[in-house]
Scaffold this motif. Sequence first.
Motif, mmCIF file in Angstrom:
data_model
loop_
_atom_site.group_PDB
_atom_site.id
_atom_site.type_symbol
_atom_site.label_atom_id
_atom_site.label_comp_id
_atom_site.label_asym_id
_atom_site.label_seq_id
_atom_site.Cartn_x
_atom_site.Cartn_y
_atom_site.Cartn_z
ATOM 1 N N LYS A 281 0.699 -1.158 -0.095
ATOM 2 C CA LYS A 281 -0.100 0.077 0.048
ATOM 3 C C LYS A 281 0.809 1.366 -0.059
ATOM 4 O O LYS A 281 0.478 2.313 0.734
ATOM 5 C CB LYS A 281 -0.971 -0.080 1.157
ATOM 6 N N ASN A 282 2.036 1.282 -0.618
ATOM 7 C CA ASN A 282 2.930 2.075 -0.735
ATOM 8 C C ASN A 282 3.724 2.347 -2.203
ATOM 9 O O ASN A 282 3.344 1.314 -3.064
ATOM 10 C CB ASN A 282 3.871 2.276 0.405
ATOM 11 N N LYS A 283 4.252 3.346 -2.577
ATOM 12 C CA LYS A 283 4.891 3.540 -3.751
ATOM 13 C C LYS A 283 6.443 3.486 -3.587
ATOM 14 O O LYS A 283 7.014 4.140 -2.789
ATOM 15 C CB LYS A 283 4.416 4.939 -4.511
ATOM 16 N N PHE A 284 7.156 2.475 -4.267
ATOM 17 C CA PHE A 284 8.704 2.594 -4.097
ATOM 18 C C PHE A 284 9.051 2.952 -5.598
ATOM 19 O O PHE A 284 8.786 2.370 -6.715
ATOM 20 C CB PHE A 284 9.109 1.033 -3.848
ATOM 21 N N TYR A 285 9.806 3.877 -5.670
ATOM 22 C CA TYR A 285 10.400 4.759 -6.895
ATOM 23 C C TYR A 285 11.995 4.262 -7.181
ATOM 24 O O TYR A 285 12.730 4.057 -6.132
ATOM 25 C CB TYR A 285 10.389 6.018 -6.979
ATOM 26 N N LEU A 286 12.089 3.422 -8.238
ATOM 27 C CA LEU A 286 13.384 2.944 -8.436
ATOM 28 C C LEU A 286 13.715 4.018 -9.207
ATOM 29 O O LEU A 286 13.308 4.426 -10.531
ATOM 30 C CB LEU A 286 13.105 1.696 -9.164
ATOM 31 N N ALA A 287 14.820 4.581 -9.137
ATOM 32 C CA ALA A 287 15.571 5.599 -9.925
ATOM 33 C C ALA A 287 17.055 5.560 -9.940
ATOM 34 O O ALA A 287 17.779 4.669 -9.261
ATOM 35 C CB ALA A 287 15.246 6.930 -9.185
ATOM 36 N N GLU A 288 17.608 6.282 -10.827
ATOM 37 C CA GLU A 288 19.080 6.686 -10.895
ATOM 38 C C GLU A 288 19.405 7.906 -10.776
ATOM 39 O O GLU A 288 18.738 8.880 -11.048
ATOM 40 C CB GLU A 288 19.565 6.125 -12.276
ATOM 41 N N PHE A 289 20.435 8.083 -10.208
ATOM 42 C CA PHE A 289 21.268 9.401 -9.766
ATOM 43 C C PHE A 289 22.685 9.405 -9.779
ATOM 44 O O PHE A 289 23.134 8.227 -8.967
ATOM 45 C CB PHE A 289 20.615 9.970 -8.564
ATOM 46 N N ASN A 290 23.404 9.963 -10.424
ATOM 47 C CA ASN A 290 24.771 10.166 -10.473
ATOM 48 C C ASN A 290 25.622 8.630 -10.601
ATOM 49 O O ASN A 290 26.500 8.136 -9.798
ATOM 50 C CB ASN A 290 25.339 10.626 -9.177
ATOM 51 N N GLY A 291 24.897 7.968 -11.568
ATOM 52 C CA GLY A 291 25.401 6.315 -11.565
ATOM 53 C C GLY A 291 25.112 5.331 -10.774
ATOM 54 O O GLY A 291 25.430 4.377 -10.838
ATOM 55 N N LYS A 292 24.336 6.049 -9.675
ATOM 56 C CA LYS A 292 23.955 4.988 -8.585
ATOM 57 C C LYS A 292 22.209 4.722 -8.718
ATOM 58 O O LYS A 292 21.546 5.497 -9.173
ATOM 59 C CB LYS A 292 23.930 5.857 -7.154
ATOM 60 N N SER A 293 22.065 3.552 -8.232
ATOM 61 C CA SER A 293 20.682 3.208 -8.158
ATOM 62 C C SER A 293 20.113 3.173 -6.870
ATOM 63 O O SER A 293 20.642 3.107 -5.857
ATOM 64 C CB SER A 293 20.571 1.400 -8.321
ATOM 65 N N LEU A 294 18.793 4.005 -6.886
ATOM 66 C CA LEU A 294 18.211 4.349 -5.573
ATOM 67 C C LEU A 294 16.825 3.765 -5.653
ATOM 68 O O LEU A 294 16.218 3.381 -6.611
ATOM 69 C CB LEU A 294 17.950 5.795 -5.780
ATOM 70 N N VAL A 295 16.407 3.528 -4.250
ATOM 71 C CA VAL A 295 15.147 3.249 -4.090
ATOM 72 C C VAL A 295 14.491 4.220 -3.205
ATOM 73 O O VAL A 295 15.012 4.402 -2.065
ATOM 74 C CB VAL A 295 14.636 1.669 -3.608
ATOM 75 N N LEU A 296 13.295 4.870 -3.667
ATOM 76 C CA LEU A 296 12.938 6.119 -2.806
ATOM 77 C C LEU A 296 11.439 5.712 -2.280
ATOM 78 O O LEU A 296 10.673 5.278 -3.275
ATOM 79 C CB LEU A 296 13.041 7.331 -3.621
ATOM 80 N N ALA A 297 11.165 6.081 -1.060
ATOM 81 C CA ALA A 297 9.755 6.053 -0.735
ATOM 82 C C ALA A 297 9.452 6.877 0.545
ATOM 83 O O ALA A 297 10.612 7.313 1.325
ATOM 84 C CB ALA A 297 9.193 4.801 -0.181
ATOM 85 N N TYR A 298 8.271 7.499 0.531
ATOM 86 C CA TYR A 298 7.842 7.950 1.860
ATOM 87 C C TYR A 298 7.077 7.270 2.593
ATOM 88 O O TYR A 298 5.985 6.605 2.158
ATOM 89 C CB TYR A 298 7.260 9.499 1.820
ATOM 90 N N SER A 299 7.178 6.869 3.900
ATOM 91 C CA SER A 299 6.780 5.822 4.431
ATOM 92 C C SER A 299 5.305 5.943 4.992
ATOM 93 O O SER A 299 4.634 5.061 5.631
ATOM 94 C CB SER A 299 7.500 5.633 5.894
ATOM 95 N N LYS A 300 5.118 7.413 5.121
ATOM 96 C CA LYS A 300 3.854 7.848 6.407
ATOM 97 C C LYS A 300 4.601 7.985 7.410
ATOM 98 O O LYS A 300 5.501 7.427 7.911
ATOM 99 C CB LYS A 300 2.783 7.126 6.318
ATOM 100 N N ILE A 301 4.011 8.670 8.298
ATOM 101 C CA ILE A 301 4.271 9.320 9.513
ATOM 102 C C ILE A 301 4.572 8.412 10.660
ATOM 103 O O ILE A 301 3.497 7.449 10.711
ATOM 104 C CB ILE A 301 3.435 10.550 10.073
ATOM 105 N N GLY A 302 5.241 8.389 11.368
ATOM 106 C CA GLY A 302 5.530 7.457 12.754
ATOM 107 C C GLY A 302 6.548 6.293 12.515
ATOM 108 O O GLY A 302 7.058 5.890 11.651
#
Length: 227
Positions: free
Chosen positions: A29-50
């Motif tokens: 029930k969340n979105k995980f963004y797979l991305a690249e930056f500066n030749g690095k692989s990233l996974v980004l998300a906001y968890s919701k509070i707490g």
Amino acid sequence: MIGILCAMREELEPILKEVEIKEVIDYAKNKFYLAEFNGKSLVLAYSKIGKVNASLTATIMIEKFKAKKILFSGVAGAIDKDLRIGDLIIATKTVQHDIDLTVFGYEPGFIPESKVYFECDEELNRLARNVAKKLDIKLKEGIIASGDQFIHSKERKNWIKETFNASAIEMEGGAVGCVTSTLDVPFFMLRSISDTAEEGAGVDFDEFLEESSKVSAKFLIEMLKKM
Ligand code: SAH
């Protein structure tokens, strides 16, 4: 893979704007963004509070997406007197201020077979110091305390300061520290001040959330450039 974690949409959005998003995965029930930056692989998300949401999302980043480091960016309430709105702080350690088994003789924040403080990664903190120095940005460091409460009272804030020697307060870091330390993953915690955690903090928070989130995001991006 580097995990970039925030609590709120407002904290993540300015980071997402800077990276090249390759894929968005719906999971838990969340979105995980797979991305690249500066030749690095990233996974980004906001968890919701707490703490629970942050623990879940950090665990998913590590177990499912194989994140080898977790970097948190967001906002916090100030405890140290010299912290102003918009200032940046990195955590040396995180702690959960709302754990209370003191009736059994344990110190505040302590869970049997666990510990009170979770160390943040010294190598990432060193990188942050270097980036701050190069860009001539004031960067504070100290203990950051977390609990499932928005702190908006001088009394509670002072108790947290005296009990844990904390410099700033938020609602996720202690939990992510627990997860990353248990799973042996380096953890970096960056926060920009959004409020004073005293009476009136709610109003300040709403006013400064966006601006302070951007300050934290911008610094994190500068760090990623050097990783
Ligand atoms: N106004 C928001 C709720 C904000 S909760 C809404 O309506 O959705 C505060 C968030 O910012 C948490 O993620 C926490 O980590 C951080 N934070 C900033 N100041 C804080 C404070 N004084 N006490 C606790 N957490 C704080």
